[in-house]
Design a protein around this motif. Structure first.
Motif, PDB file in Angstrom:
ATOM      1  N   GLY A  25     -37.807 -21.010 -48.270  1.00 28.60           N
ATOM      2  CA  GLY A  25     -36.138 -21.142 -48.479  1.00 28.60           C
ATOM      3  C   GLY A  25     -35.866 -21.155 -49.936  1.00 28.60           C
ATOM      4  O   GLY A  25     -34.816 -21.256 -50.371  1.00 28.60           O
ATOM      5  N   SER A  41     -31.501 -22.296 -47.481  1.00 21.67           N
ATOM      6  CA  SER A  41     -32.209 -22.106 -48.759  1.00 21.67           C
ATOM      7  C   SER A  41     -31.744 -23.032 -49.642  1.00 21.67           C
ATOM      8  O   SER A  41     -30.767 -23.776 -49.278  1.00 21.67           O
ATOM      9  N   SER A  53     -41.238 -21.061 -51.370  1.00 17.20           N
ATOM     10  CA  SER A  53     -40.531 -20.110 -51.267  1.00 17.20           C
ATOM     11  C   SER A  53     -40.422 -19.247 -50.014  1.00 17.20           C
ATOM     12  O   SER A  53     -39.117 -18.943 -49.491  1.00 17.20           O
ATOM     13  N   LYS A 105     -35.443 -21.369 -53.891  1.00 20.60           N
ATOM     14  CA  LYS A 105     -35.277 -20.004 -54.692  1.00 20.60           C
ATOM     15  C   LYS A 105     -35.209 -20.611 -56.022  1.00 20.60           C
ATOM     16  O   LYS A 105     -34.395 -21.337 -56.333  1.00 20.60           O
ATOM     17  N   LEU A 112     -34.661 -28.137 -46.582  1.00 21.67           N
ATOM     18  CA  LEU A 112     -34.687 -26.739 -46.163  1.00 21.67           C
ATOM     19  C   LEU A 112     -34.937 -26.867 -44.483  1.00 21.67           C
ATOM     20  O   LEU A 112     -34.968 -25.729 -44.022  1.00 21.67           O
TER      21      LEU A 112
END
Ligand code: SF4
Length: 296
Positions: A52, A31, A49, A54, A26
């Protein structure tokens, strides 16, 4: 004022590696998908989170194409690797080497002697257990307690393994019971087992007991979803009845203590060190601020 963090607490190397792999990615990408919670700690998941990361579920994973996905320390069954290949997904594999080794052992045994039974002492549906069962085309039987042993076919050889984060005492009981069952039938050479519990977990119980006894009060920091956390908290509570389970910093304000109370801060293998340090800071602020008399 005595407020100390248990030096043995915090991420195990498997979780640490997965988190650092995500952070490194990251730094240069906006992401990254991660299949399942990277760690059983809501506060750490929230922090990642924001950088980035997910978190996706398996249903979402199947719909992805031409992207990168992180595999967390728990590992995955072969099916996940097949989907990735089909959908041109590049996996960033952070499976813990201890789990990888266990997957390999189970697969080799399953392929070498298909008429035997593979038994896994673990939590049904837990990500690591799903990954282990996958090595046997999902034929492995998951055992949670001595009662489950009724489903074993003792006319066939059995090979027993444990999920790496299971309780060593309970595993020993299962081993003893199965040894007894096979012995009664004169087939003791047909029962085989390996101690596959991670020492990073099993050694923690004894260490945390000693730590918990050394303070007036214990603040145990862990995510609510962590089974390792709940187990270690119970261990703390038995050793020190003034143990409190906290999953976010604000909860420190709900616990009553004064500046003469010695406080030990510890956590699970999924508790980030930064969170325990924040808890320590909050405790010290309270102690140097307006002290309250403990009534808890
Ligand atoms: S508890 Fe042990 S096996 Fe599990 S991720 Fe951590 S180091 Fe690996």
């Amino acid at each position: 004022m005595k407020v100390e963090i248990d030096t043995h607490s915090g991420f195990c190397f498997g979780v640490m590696d997965a988190v650092q792999t995500a952070e490194k990615w990251l730094q240069t990408h906006p992401s990254l998908y991660c299949l399942g919670d990277i760690v059983h700690n809501e506060v750490e998941v929230e922090r990642l989170s924001k950088l980035g990361l997910k978190i996706i579920r398996h249903e979402q994973f199947k719909e992805l194409h031409d992207t990168h996905v992180l595999i967390r320390a728990h590992g995955e069954p072969p099916e996940t690797y097949e989907i990735a290949k089909k959908n041109r997904i590049q996996l960033i594999d952070a499976t813990c080497p201890v789990v990888l080794n266990l997957q390999k052992k189970i697969k080799e045994q399953y392929l070498a002697e298909k008429e035997s039974q593979i038994l896994i002492f673990g939590k049904p549906g837990h990500a690591e257990v799903v990954g282990l069962q996958g090595q046997t085309d999902n034929e492995a039987i998951v055992i949670t307690s001595v009662e489950d042993l009724q489903q074993i076919d003792t006319s066939r050889p059995a090979y027993l393994y444990a999920q790496t984060t299971q309780n060593l005492e309970k595993y020993t009981q299962i081993i003893e019971k199965l040894t007894e069952i096979y012995k009664k039938e004169g087939r003791e050479t047909d029962f085989h087992y390996q101690d596959t519990i991670c020492r990073r977990v099993s050694n923690r119980a004894e260490q945390i007991k000693t730590f918990a006894k050394a303070y007036d009060m214990i603040l145990f920091v862990s995510g609510e979803k962590s089974s390792n956390g709940l187990y270690l908290y119970q261990t703390c509570l038995t050793a020190n009845p003034r143990s409190h389970f906290i999953f976010k910093i604000d909860q420190v304000d709900e616990i009553l203590f004064d500046s003469n109370t010695s406080i030990g801060i510890c956590g699970a293998t999924s508790t980030p060190m930064w969170l325990m340090e924040e808890v320590k800071k909050r405790v010290e602020e309270r102690m140097t601020g307006t002290p309250k008399n403990e009534t808890a």
